[in-house]
Enzyme design. Structure first.
Site, PDB file in Angstrom:
ATOM      1  N   ASP A 102     -10.167   2.685   1.872  1.00  0.00           N
ATOM      2  CA  ASP A 102     -10.325   2.197   3.241  1.00  0.00           C
ATOM      3  C   ASP A 102     -11.162   3.152   4.092  1.00  0.00           C
ATOM      4  O   ASP A 102     -12.038   2.725   4.849  1.00  0.00           O
ATOM      5  CB  ASP A 102      -8.960   1.994   3.896  1.00  0.00           C
ATOM      6  CG  ASP A 102      -8.239   0.751   3.387  1.00  0.00           C
ATOM      7  OD1 ASP A 102      -8.920  -0.185   2.943  1.00  0.00           O
ATOM      8  OD2 ASP A 102      -6.998   0.723   3.428  1.00  0.00           O
ATOM      9  N   LYS A 133       0.792  -1.226   0.000  1.00  0.00           N
ATOM     10  CA  LYS A 133       0.000   0.000   0.000  1.00  0.00           C
ATOM     11  C   LYS A 133       0.826   1.280   0.000  1.00  0.00           C
ATOM     12  O   LYS A 133       0.376   2.318  -0.483  1.00  0.00           O
ATOM     13  CB  LYS A 133      -0.955   0.004   1.199  1.00  0.00           C
ATOM     14  CG  LYS A 133      -2.075  -1.016   1.105  1.00  0.00           C
ATOM     15  CD  LYS A 133      -3.042  -0.859   2.273  1.00  0.00           C
ATOM     16  CE  LYS A 133      -4.210  -1.817   2.172  1.00  0.00           C
ATOM     17  NZ  LYS A 133      -5.210  -1.596   3.248  1.00  0.00           N
ATOM     18  N   GLY A 151      -4.284   3.022  18.002  1.00  0.00           N
ATOM     19  CA  GLY A 151      -3.247   2.628  17.067  1.00  0.00           C
ATOM     20  C   GLY A 151      -2.661   3.823  16.337  1.00  0.00           C
ATOM     21  O   GLY A 151      -3.205   4.939  16.396  1.00  0.00           O
ATOM     22  N   ALA A 152      -1.530   3.586  15.656  1.00  0.00           N
ATOM     23  CA  ALA A 152      -0.861   4.678  14.938  1.00  0.00           C
ATOM     24  C   ALA A 152      -0.220   4.191  13.649  1.00  0.00           C
ATOM     25  O   ALA A 152       0.668   4.845  13.110  1.00  0.00           O
ATOM     26  CB  ALA A 152       0.201   5.329  15.839  1.00  0.00           C
ATOM     27  N   GLY A 153      -0.678   3.055  13.141  1.00  0.00           N
ATOM     28  CA  GLY A 153      -0.152   2.521  11.890  1.00  0.00           C
ATOM     29  C   GLY A 153      -0.964   2.968  10.693  1.00  0.00           C
ATOM     30  O   GLY A 153      -1.690   3.973  10.744  1.00  0.00           O
ATOM     31  N   GLY A 154      -0.865   2.207   9.600  1.00  0.00           N
ATOM     32  CA  GLY A 154      -1.544   2.571   8.369  1.00  0.00           C
ATOM     33  C   GLY A 154      -3.052   2.597   8.493  1.00  0.00           C
ATOM     34  O   GLY A 154      -3.720   3.497   7.959  1.00  0.00           O
ATOM     35  N   ALA A 155      -3.617   1.621   9.203  1.00  0.00           N
ATOM     36  CA  ALA A 155      -5.067   1.588   9.379  1.00  0.00           C
ATOM     37  C   ALA A 155      -5.544   2.781  10.188  1.00  0.00           C
ATOM     38  O   ALA A 155      -6.579   3.385   9.895  1.00  0.00           O
ATOM     39  CB  ALA A 155      -5.480   0.286  10.058  1.00  0.00           C
TER      40      ALA A 155
END
Length: 302
Positions: free
Chosen positions: A124, A88, A149-153
């Protein structure tokens, strides 16, 4: 790499009337995207015969082969591609153009072949917004949103909350530094909306009477042994809980939400919503999400 190049070589040139669609990833065996998309294509074909010649499949492609795979797939007649882990972000330099909202999200999951090459989109966030509306009968903007969270999602979720005009957005992550990096990544793209980074969960939206939507964008819950990412009893107010994880369908976070009487849902609606938006980009048609949802449930039960 030689083996994967060989696998790509086995893909033959599609007939002139056929439109090829695919999801690329590594690994890809677990993906149920073909079942979801082909169910919707069957419905579209019932209304327009040209969709009889549209077909969606999954292709395992590693990072090292991706730069070779994209032009080759275009030459073979593929016109729409979904991307999953790990492509991605790494695909960005390979694209001819990127949708403005996808730029802010910093990742793409959908490619559409246009006259200048592959253009990248990110569906998304739209998938999330559609799922919230369907599952809770409320728009994202009707909530103050707590993102775990702090990632791509988490970045996709945060960006969509900004796009949809949520009044207050807060990020909670084990690493404060990563949470701050996410906030800065969103704000550097000209976004002036305030995004809070929390060190604790005590009264995250002080003084607001809007309901709180908790979105789990972490990987905690993918394993049956995983604990809940937060203690929901620390929150006060009208609480809704959305877990982006859809397999397993019930996580510890959702078990706790049910015990506390909160409205909750898993990520199946988001999976279907982002897939529907991808197919809308490729086809220019409204897509039947009911057929996609049925196909997803059936595929995951097999």
């Amino acid at each position: 790499m030689l083996e994967e190049t060989f696998l790509l070589d086995q893909l033959s040139l599609l007939p002139p009337h056929e439109v090829g669609l695919a999801v690329l990833g590594n690994p890809i065996k677990h993906s149920v995207s073909p079942q979801i998309h082909n169910a919707a294509l069957k419905v579209l074909a019932g209304m327009d015969s040209k969709f009889n010649h549209w077909n969606y499949r999954k292709i395992e492609v590693s990072s090292s082969v991706l730069p070779e795979a994209l032009p080759r797939l275009a030459k073979l007649g593929f016109r729409g591609i979904n991307l999953t882990i790990p492509h991605k972000v790494e695909v960005l330099p390979l694209l001819s153009s990127i949708d403005e909202q996808a730029k802010i999200m910093g990742a793409v999951n959908t490619l559409n072949f246009e006259k200048d090459g592959w253009k990248g989109y990110n569906t998304d966030g739209i998938g999330l917004a559609r799922a919230i509306k369907k599952d809770f009968d409320r728009a994202l903007k009707d909530f103050n949103v707590l993102i775990l969270g702090a990632g791509g999602a988490a970045r996709a979720a945060t960006a969509q909350c900004v796009f949809d005009g949520c009044k207050q957005i807060a990020i909670f992550n084990r690493s404060i530094n990563r949470a701050n990096e996410l906030r800065q990544a969103i704000r550097k793209n000209g976004i002036d909306q305030e995004i809070s980074v929390l060190e604790s969960l005590s009264d995250p939206f002080c003084g607001s009477d809007l309901p709180i939507l908790v979105i789990n964008a972490t990987s905690l819950g993918l394993s049956a042994e995983d604990p809940s990412p937060i203690n929901l009893s620390l929150l006060r107010g009208d609480i809704y809980v959305y877990d982006m994880i859809y397999n397993p369908s019930v996580t510890q976070l959702l078990i706790e939400a049910e015990k506390m009487g909160y409205r909750f849902s898993n990520g199946l609606g988001m999976l279907v919503g982002q897939a529907a938006r991808s197919l809308e980009i490729w086809s220019g048609k409204e897509v039947c999400t009911e057929s996609m949802n049925r196909a997803a449930v059936l595929a995951m039960s097999e």
